[in-house]
Design a protein around this motif. Structure first.
Motif, PDB file in Angstrom:
ATOM      1  N   LEU A   5       0.794  -1.225   0.000  1.00 45.56           N
ATOM      2  CA  LEU A   5       0.000   0.000   0.000  1.00 45.56           C
ATOM      3  C   LEU A   5       0.826   1.275   0.000  1.00 45.56           C
ATOM      4  N   THR A   6       2.092   1.168   0.317  1.00 49.60           N
ATOM      5  CA  THR A   6       2.953   2.345   0.327  1.00 49.60           C
ATOM      6  C   THR A   6       4.340   1.935  -0.139  1.00 49.60           C
ATOM      7  N   SER A   7       5.220   2.888  -0.265  1.00 47.92           N
ATOM      8  CA  SER A   7       6.563   2.609  -0.768  1.00 47.92           C
ATOM      9  C   SER A   7       7.407   1.909   0.285  1.00 47.92           C
ATOM     10  N   VAL A   8       8.415   1.191  -0.197  1.00 48.61           N
ATOM     11  CA  VAL A   8       9.357   0.553   0.720  1.00 48.61           C
ATOM     12  C   VAL A   8      10.046   1.614   1.569  1.00 48.61           C
ATOM     13  N   ALA A   9      10.278   2.789   0.975  1.00 47.35           N
ATOM     14  CA  ALA A   9      10.928   3.881   1.698  1.00 47.35           C
ATOM     15  C   ALA A   9      10.117   4.276   2.926  1.00 47.35           C
ATOM     16  N   ASN A  10       8.806   4.414   2.775  1.00 47.65           N
ATOM     17  CA  ASN A  10       7.957   4.766   3.909  1.00 47.65           C
ATOM     18  C   ASN A  10       8.022   3.712   5.008  1.00 47.65           C
ATOM     19  N   VAL A  11       7.945   2.453   4.603  1.00 46.53           N
ATOM     20  CA  VAL A  11       7.994   1.363   5.573  1.00 46.53           C
ATOM     21  C   VAL A  11       9.317   1.384   6.331  1.00 46.53           C
ATOM     22  N   MET A  12      10.413   1.605   5.624  1.00 48.01           N
ATOM     23  CA  MET A  12      11.729   1.627   6.250  1.00 48.01           C
ATOM     24  C   MET A  12      11.860   2.770   7.245  1.00 48.01           C
ATOM     25  N   ILE A  13      11.339   3.949   6.865  1.00 40.96           N
ATOM     26  CA  ILE A  13      11.424   5.110   7.752  1.00 40.96           C
ATOM     27  C   ILE A  13      10.691   4.831   9.068  1.00 40.96           C
ATOM     28  N   LEU A  14       9.475   4.319   8.967  1.00 41.81           N
ATOM     29  CA  LEU A  14       8.692   4.044  10.164  1.00 41.81           C
ATOM     30  C   LEU A  14       9.278   2.884  10.962  1.00 41.81           C
ATOM     31  N   TYR A  15       9.812   1.884  10.267  1.00 38.04           N
ATOM     32  CA  TYR A  15      10.410   0.729  10.929  1.00 38.04           C
ATOM     33  C   TYR A  15      11.654   1.126  11.717  1.00 38.04           C
ATOM     34  N   ALA A  16      12.325   2.175  11.251  1.00 35.40           N
ATOM     35  CA  ALA A  16      13.543   2.629  11.926  1.00 35.40           C
ATOM     36  C   ALA A  16      13.259   3.198  13.310  1.00 35.40           C
ATOM     37  N   THR A  17      11.994   3.464  13.613  1.00 42.99           N
ATOM     38  CA  THR A  17      11.643   3.962  14.947  1.00 42.99           C
ATOM     39  C   THR A  17      11.464   2.820  15.951  1.00 42.99           C
ATOM     40  N   LEU A  18      11.695   1.586  15.532  1.00 43.11           N
ATOM     41  CA  LEU A  18      11.507   0.431  16.416  1.00 43.11           C
ATOM     42  C   LEU A  18      12.270   0.553  17.733  1.00 43.11           C
ATOM     43  N   PRO A  19      13.569   0.907  17.727  1.00 39.92           N
ATOM     44  CA  PRO A  19      14.264   1.016  19.013  1.00 39.92           C
ATOM     45  C   PRO A  19      13.651   2.071  19.929  1.00 39.92           C
ATOM     46  N   LEU A  20      13.160   3.166  19.366  1.00 43.22           N
ATOM     47  CA  LEU A  20      12.581   4.227  20.181  1.00 43.22           C
ATOM     48  C   LEU A  20      11.249   3.780  20.788  1.00 43.22           C
ATOM     49  N   PHE A  21      10.394   3.120  19.991  1.00 42.79           N
ATOM     50  CA  PHE A  21       9.134   2.597  20.517  1.00 42.79           C
ATOM     51  C   PHE A  21       9.405   1.520  21.569  1.00 42.79           C
ATOM     52  N   THR A  22      10.403   0.673  21.312  1.00 42.30           N
ATOM     53  CA  THR A  22      10.735  -0.386  22.268  1.00 42.30           C
ATOM     54  C   THR A  22      11.176   0.206  23.598  1.00 42.30           C
ATOM     55  N   ALA A  23      12.003   1.248  23.521  1.00 43.59           N
ATOM     56  CA  ALA A  23      12.471   1.897  24.751  1.00 43.59           C
ATOM     57  C   ALA A  23      11.307   2.516  25.515  1.00 43.59           C
ATOM     58  N   ALA A  24      10.386   3.173  24.800  1.00 40.57           N
ATOM     59  CA  ALA A  24       9.253   3.829  25.458  1.00 40.57           C
ATOM     60  C   ALA A  24       8.313   2.808  26.098  1.00 40.57           C
ATOM     61  N   ILE A  25       7.964   1.746  25.356  1.00 41.02           N
ATOM     62  CA  ILE A  25       7.048   0.730  25.888  1.00 41.02           C
ATOM     63  C   ILE A  25       7.693  -0.015  27.051  1.00 41.02           C
TER      64      ILE A  25
END
Length: 305
Positions: free
Chosen positions: A78-98
């Motif tokens: 549904l979206t570009s690989v670039a968009n997915v990669m950008i959002l996926y790169a926030t994984l460490p930050l979300f993991t730290a917050a949760i």
């Protein structure tokens, strides 16, 4: 750390396998999930975890895993690989917050700094491909990132969870959801072979090894190492299929790799220092610096639980 790194290497092969498979998206999700579920179920039966549990926590983990698996594949359509990669790169930050909110885990400052630097590197990899208009795909990519971060924290908070069984249930759930959207045809032997590899290597074993390994290090560091997938994925496609990833991908990938290695440097230095320390080759100050980022898990996994 070794388990997390091996899992990331397996994960990074997914893009290559997808390039080699010629089936509709619904069929790809269906067969990948089916093979992954069979492999994980076999592991759960043949090598049962001792004193492992499933229960409500296991059901919740299965749902998180299933959403992460399905949302990732759907986001790419549904979206570009670039968009997915950008959002996926926030994984460490979300993991730290949760992790901080739910289990009080405080991530090392070094890992948080490396996470931010990695986010910049992934942005360079994405280049001009970001299109914020693809709202549905972006939301699915964000959902995948948040649910996988939650899965990491849950596996760490409940160390006795039977990870093989949890991910087997998740994979079969994905198959059921994908079934109405599939063509109903059985792929040819060529595609079936790569679908088998995609399911077993890049879904079953990678998920299992990553969740097991994440119990030995902080959740943020595990998520940070997993970002190497962004670097290695295009590299395999380039080496095997001669698809040049572009200068931006090489520069951004180098930044991600440098950030991960910088974060791991104290741990590697500590391991190298343990033997020489016995002969007095390192001062106490040097050893303290090398040990500063050691974050052993408060629990020790047993078997495949």
């Amino acid at each position: 750390m070794i388990l997390v790194t091996v899992a990331t290497l397996l994960w990074s092969l997914a893009g290559l396998f997808v390039h080699l498979i010629d089936v509709p998206v619904g069929d790809l999700i269906l067969w990948r999930s089916f093979f992954a579920g069979c492999a994980l179920l076999a592991i759960a039966v043949l090598w049962p975890a001792q004193e492992s549990v499933f229960g409500w926590a296991g059901l919740g983990a299965s749902l998180l895993s299933a959403v992460a698996m399905g949302a990732y594949a759907a986001a790419l359509t549904l979206t570009s690989v670039a968009n997915v990669m950008i959002l996926y790169a926030t994984l460490p930050l979300f993991t730290a917050a949760i992790g901080w909110v739910f289990i009080g885990e405080r991530s090392p400052r070094r890992a948080l700094v490396a996470s931010v630097v990695s986010l910049i590197g992934v942005g360079i990899v994405a280049g001009q491909g970001v299109n914020l208009a693809d709202i549905s795909g972006n939301l699915l990519a964000l959902l995948m990132t948040v649910t996988f971060a939650g899965l990491l924290i849950l596996a760490r908070a409940v160390p006795r969870l039977n990870l093989a069984l949890i991910n087997a249930v998740a994979a079969f759930l994905c198959s059921l959801v994908a079934l109405p959207f599939s063509s109903g045809a059985v792929p040819g032997l060529h595609d079936l072979a790569f679908l088998f590899a995609l399911g077993v290597l890049t879904t079953a074993l990678s998920f299992l090894l990553f969740l097991m390994g994440s119990r030995f290090i902080s959740s943020t560091e595990a998520a940070l190492v997993e970002l190497l997938d962004v670097v290695l994925g295009p590299l395999w496609v380039w080496l095997v299929l001669s698809e040049y990833p572009g200068t931006g991908a090489l520069i951004g990938g180098g930044i991600v790799l440098a950030a991960v290695l910088w974060n791991l440097a104290p741990a590697l230095r500590y391991r190298a220092a343990k033997t020489p320390a016995a002969t007095g080759q390192y001062s106490s100050a040097e050893l303290a610096d090398a040990m500063c980022c050691q974050q052993p898990s408060p629990v020790t996994p047993q078997g495949l639980n």
